[in-house]
Design a protein around this motif. Structure first.
Motif, PDB file in Angstrom:
ATOM      1  N   MET A 177       1.111  -0.793   0.067  1.00  0.00           N
ATOM      2  CA  MET A 177       0.169  -0.302  -0.164  1.00  0.00           C
ATOM      3  C   MET A 177       1.158   1.593  -0.231  1.00  0.00           C
ATOM      4  SD  MET A 177      -3.107   1.156   0.404  1.00  0.00           S
ATOM      5  CE  MET A 177      -4.100  -0.491  -0.031  1.00  0.00           C
ATOM      6  N   PRO A 178       0.951   2.072  -1.256  1.00  0.00           N
ATOM      7  CA  PRO A 178       1.562   3.258  -0.995  1.00  0.00           C
ATOM      8  C   PRO A 178       0.779   4.153   0.105  1.00  0.00           C
ATOM      9  CG  PRO A 178       0.537   3.473  -3.592  1.00  0.00           C
ATOM     10  CD  PRO A 178       0.066   2.265  -1.888  1.00  0.00           C
ATOM     11  N   ILE A 179       2.372   4.806   0.598  1.00  0.00           N
ATOM     12  CA  ILE A 179       2.326   5.602   2.293  1.00  0.00           C
ATOM     13  C   ILE A 179       2.198   7.419   1.333  1.00  0.00           C
ATOM     14  CG2 ILE A 179       1.857   4.312   3.201  1.00  0.00           C
ATOM     15  CD1 ILE A 179       4.835   5.508   3.931  1.00  0.00           C
ATOM     16  N   ALA A 180       1.454   8.684   1.818  1.00  0.00           N
ATOM     17  CA  ALA A 180       1.651   9.531   1.069  1.00  0.00           C
ATOM     18  C   ALA A 180       3.265   9.628   1.999  1.00  0.00           C
ATOM     19  CB  ALA A 180       0.989  10.621   2.299  1.00  0.00           C
ATOM     20  N   PRO A 181       3.913  10.484   1.172  1.00  0.00           N
ATOM     21  CA  PRO A 181       4.702  11.477   1.033  1.00  0.00           C
ATOM     22  C   PRO A 181       5.034  11.982   2.690  1.00  0.00           C
ATOM     23  CG  PRO A 181       4.638  11.555  -1.220  1.00  0.00           C
ATOM     24  CD  PRO A 181       3.185  11.386   0.013  1.00  0.00           C
ATOM     25  N   GLY A 182       6.284  11.539   3.053  1.00  0.00           N
ATOM     26  CA  GLY A 182       6.589  12.142   4.910  1.00  0.00           C
ATOM     27  C   GLY A 182       5.561  12.246   5.183  1.00  0.00           C
ATOM     28  N   SER A 183       5.108  10.841   5.348  1.00  0.00           N
ATOM     29  CA  SER A 183       4.362  10.155   6.377  1.00  0.00           C
ATOM     30  C   SER A 183       5.040   9.589   7.427  1.00  0.00           C
ATOM     31  CB  SER A 183       3.024   9.139   5.888  1.00  0.00           C
ATOM     32  OG  SER A 183       1.434  10.228   4.374  1.00  0.00           O
ATOM     33  N   PRO A 184       5.296   9.087   8.710  1.00  0.00           N
ATOM     34  CA  PRO A 184       6.067   8.662  10.184  1.00  0.00           C
ATOM     35  C   PRO A 184       5.852   6.846   9.589  1.00  0.00           C
ATOM     36  CG  PRO A 184       3.840   8.889  11.541  1.00  0.00           C
ATOM     37  CD  PRO A 184       3.827  10.058  10.111  1.00  0.00           C
ATOM     38  N   ALA A 185       6.542   6.898   9.385  1.00  0.00           N
ATOM     39  CA  ALA A 185       6.195   5.123   9.691  1.00  0.00           C
ATOM     40  C   ALA A 185       7.323   4.331  10.188  1.00  0.00           C
ATOM     41  CB  ALA A 185       6.108   4.001   7.778  1.00  0.00           C
ATOM     42  N   PRO A 186       6.898   3.220  11.220  1.00  0.00           N
ATOM     43  CA  PRO A 186       8.176   2.612  12.008  1.00  0.00           C
ATOM     44  C   PRO A 186       9.582   2.116  10.780  1.00  0.00           C
ATOM     45  CG  PRO A 186       6.091   1.884  12.342  1.00  0.00           C
ATOM     46  CD  PRO A 186       5.676   2.365  10.530  1.00  0.00           C
ATOM     47  N   PRO A 187      10.517   2.146  11.355  1.00  0.00           N
ATOM     48  CA  PRO A 187      11.670   1.034  10.569  1.00  0.00           C
ATOM     49  C   PRO A 187      11.249  -0.064  10.352  1.00  0.00           C
ATOM     50  CG  PRO A 187      11.841   2.868  12.748  1.00  0.00           C
ATOM     51  CD  PRO A 187      11.130   2.360  12.783  1.00  0.00           C
ATOM     52  N   GLY A 188      11.958  -0.757   9.332  1.00  0.00           N
ATOM     53  CA  GLY A 188      11.660  -1.348   8.806  1.00  0.00           C
ATOM     54  C   GLY A 188      10.411  -2.017   8.571  1.00  0.00           C
ATOM     55  N   THR A 189       9.291  -0.605   8.006  1.00  0.00           N
ATOM     56  CA  THR A 189       8.196  -1.524   8.070  1.00  0.00           C
ATOM     57  C   THR A 189       8.032  -0.950   6.683  1.00  0.00           C
ATOM     58  OG1 THR A 189       7.320   0.257   9.215  1.00  0.00           O
ATOM     59  CG2 THR A 189       7.162  -1.421  10.115  1.00  0.00           C
ATOM     60  N   VAL A 190       9.046  -0.434   5.492  1.00  0.00           N
ATOM     61  CA  VAL A 190       8.539  -0.079   4.206  1.00  0.00           C
ATOM     62  C   VAL A 190       9.504  -0.422   3.243  1.00  0.00           C
ATOM     63  CG1 VAL A 190       8.757   2.292   3.280  1.00  0.00           C
ATOM     64  CG2 VAL A 190       7.577   1.979   5.440  1.00  0.00           C
ATOM     65  N   LEU A 191       9.513  -0.237   2.061  1.00  0.00           N
ATOM     66  CA  LEU A 191      10.182  -0.871   1.133  1.00  0.00           C
ATOM     67  C   LEU A 191       9.841   0.279   0.032  1.00  0.00           C
ATOM     68  CD1 LEU A 191       9.533  -4.287   0.231  1.00  0.00           C
ATOM     69  CD2 LEU A 191      11.761  -3.196   1.086  1.00  0.00           C
ATOM     70  N   SER A 192      10.422   0.889  -0.764  1.00  0.00           N
ATOM     71  CA  SER A 192      10.909   2.050  -1.750  1.00  0.00           C
ATOM     72  C   SER A 192      10.962   2.063  -2.795  1.00  0.00           C
ATOM     73  CB  SER A 192      11.121   3.667  -0.837  1.00  0.00           C
ATOM     74  OG  SER A 192      12.540   2.918  -0.751  1.00  0.00           O
ATOM     75  N   GLY A 193      10.716   2.201  -3.488  1.00  0.00           N
ATOM     76  CA  GLY A 193      11.382   3.036  -5.414  1.00  0.00           C
ATOM     77  C   GLY A 193      11.016   3.844  -6.171  1.00  0.00           C
ATOM     78  N   GLN A 194      11.374   4.132  -7.541  1.00  0.00           N
ATOM     79  CA  GLN A 194      11.099   4.985  -8.157  1.00  0.00           C
ATOM     80  C   GLN A 194      10.219   3.774  -8.916  1.00  0.00           C
ATOM     81  OE1 GLN A 194      14.318   6.649 -10.593  1.00  0.00           O
ATOM     82  NE2 GLN A 194      12.836   8.582 -10.610  1.00  0.00           N
ATOM     83  N   ILE A 195       8.957   4.692  -9.594  1.00  0.00           N
ATOM     84  CA  ILE A 195       7.808   4.036 -10.470  1.00  0.00           C
ATOM     85  C   ILE A 195       8.595   4.461 -11.612  1.00  0.00           C
ATOM     86  CG2 ILE A 195       5.374   4.110 -12.077  1.00  0.00           C
ATOM     87  CD1 ILE A 195       4.344   4.749  -9.126  1.00  0.00           C
TER      88      ILE A 195
END
Length: 448
Positions: A294-312
């Motif tokens: 699930m995409p999250i809004a830019p700048g939204s807080p997320a606990p460390p180790g719970t998010v993967l990121s990339g470039q579309i």
């Protein structure tokens, strides 16, 4: 009605080609059971052994509690529908459906009534006096199914009956076939390579690869709780994300999934932690279906180790949703190679392919000099993309950076052998074995 048990069944063709290897499987009375797998996996061979059209090399086939290895096809009370229908060209639809009743000596008036009743159920009553060459592919398949069912067999076998039809007609017919065979209560074994057919039609199903049984269960069980990485990938549309990670147990933090450029943390209170910790320091495959991201809004807080990121990198419009492909730099896994025995090594000098020669003539760079791809397990080259779903109104743009949260409860973990690291849950009868058999003269040699 009947049940079917395959007890350690092998099929080896002349020359040592192993088509089916040690298959143990029970198909219950009245069940619509689907054999699913890619071309060459042995599913049609199993069907033909059940029908008596192929000899069994090793193991036993039981039909309704009786060993049937030596039974002739005519003595098995089975009916089979092939991919192309195989109707008698000189007989009308009615003549084709009447033929089994004529052979068995049924009363002619009763046979006519049965033919018309079944033709109405199959939606072909208006064309009952037409020859097969005047029918469409779907109409011919309906007639072939009618000819098979008219005998009221105890076992109904279908070998990819819809594969030659267009997509719309396949959808229509698979609904009708499933409803019809369930209404008769006839035990049915249905072979297909189409995961949608299998998932929508089956009471239970078996997935095969290279003649080996990979998994057995209901469609829901196999989709949500696959036993192997191959099964997880084969029953996945859009494709499941299979990522290569090294697992580390870190005191005070949890289980660390190290993807190289990114990391995830599984807390110690996760119920799967006790199974995963035995793979400390090892490479594992992590399965993440697109609908668990699930995409999250830019700048939204997320606990460390719970998010993967990339470039579309790419977007696909599917009407009810968008599929997004995000470049993450995480190595991917080739499910077709994990857990498969390595073939005998052979040396062939490397020769440039057609595309390489064209690039050379045009002065273009090689693929290695163009866009980066990742080398991963199985030596299959593929982009390190993470696929996820987006609602139509939330479409991002190509080139956007995205952060994705994960539904950790639905993440799957597989070892280097391709099998699930965590327990797989199945109903008790999914792989039931028959009672011990008495020795008999046709015992065939077993193959590993």
């Amino acid at each position: 009605m009947t049940d079917v048990v395959l007890d350690g069944v092998d099929k080896v063709y002349p020359g040592g080609v192993v088509a089916v290897r040690n298959v143990r499987l029970k198909i219950n009375d009245g069940e619509l059971f689907v054999l699913l797998g890619p071309s060459g996996c042995g599913k049609s061979t199993i069907l033909r052994m059940i029908a008596g059209l192929e000899d069994i090399t090793g193991g036993d086939l039981w039909l309704n509690g009786t060993v049937a290895n030596d039974l002739q096809p005519r003595d098995r009370n089975v009916a089979m529908v092939f991919q192309e229908g195989a109707l008698y060209p000189h007989r009308t639809v009615k003549g084709n459906m009447m033929f089994p009743l004529e052979v068995s000596g049924d009363d002619r008036a009763e046979a006519h009534a049965k033919v018309h009743e079944l033709a109405r159920a199959l939606g072909i009553n208006s064309m009952i006096d037409r020859l097969p060459r005047t029918l469409s592919g779907g109409q011919r398949q309906r007639a072939a199914i009618g000819r098979a069912l008219i005998r009221e067999p105890s076992l109904f076998l279908m070998d990819e009956p819809l594969s030659s039809l267009d997509a719309g007609l396949r959808t229509e017919l698979r609904v009708e076939i499933a409803a019809l065979v369930r209404s008769t209560g006839t035990t049915t074994v249905y072979v297909t390579h189409d995961q949608v057919e299998a998932m929508t039609m089956a009471d239970r199903m078996a997935v095969l690869r290279d003649g080996v049984l990979e998994d057995v269960g209901t469609p829901e069980q196999i989709y949500e709780d696959p036993a192997t990485v191959f099964v997880a990938a084969f029953l996945s549309s859009p494709p499941i994300n299979l990522l290569q990670a090294t697992l580390w147990a870190v005191e005070g933090e949890g289980l660390l999934l190290d993807f190289g450029s990114q990391r995830l943390i599984i807390p110690w209170n996760d119920p799967r932690a006790s199974s995963l910790i035995s793979h400390h320091g090892q490479s594992i495959s992590v399965g993440i279906r697109p609908d668990t991201l699930m995409p999250i809004a830019p700048g939204s807080p997320a606990p460390p180790g719970t998010v993967l990121s990339g470039q579309i990198r790419a977007l696909e419009f599917h009407g009810h949703e968008w599929l997004a492909y995000a470049e993450t730099g995480i190595p991917t896994v080739d499910a077709t190679e994990v857990g498969r025995p390595a073939p005998a090594a052979s040396y062939e000098p490397e020769r440039p392919g057609v595309l390489d020669r064209v690039r050379t003539l045009l002065g273009r760079p090689s693929p290695q000099a163009e866009e980066p791809v990742e080398e991963h397990a199985g030596h299959h080259r593929r982009r390190a993309d993470l696929i996820f779903r987006i609602a139509p109104g939330d479409r991002p743009n190509r080139g956007d950076h995205v952060a994705l949260t994960i539904d950790f409860e639905r993440v799957l973990f597989f070892g280097a052998n391709g099998k699930r690291v965590t327990p797989v849950h199945r109903t008790p009868h999914a792989n039931a074995k028959p009672k011990p058999r008495e020795a008999h003269s046709h015992e065939a040699p077993r193959h590993p």
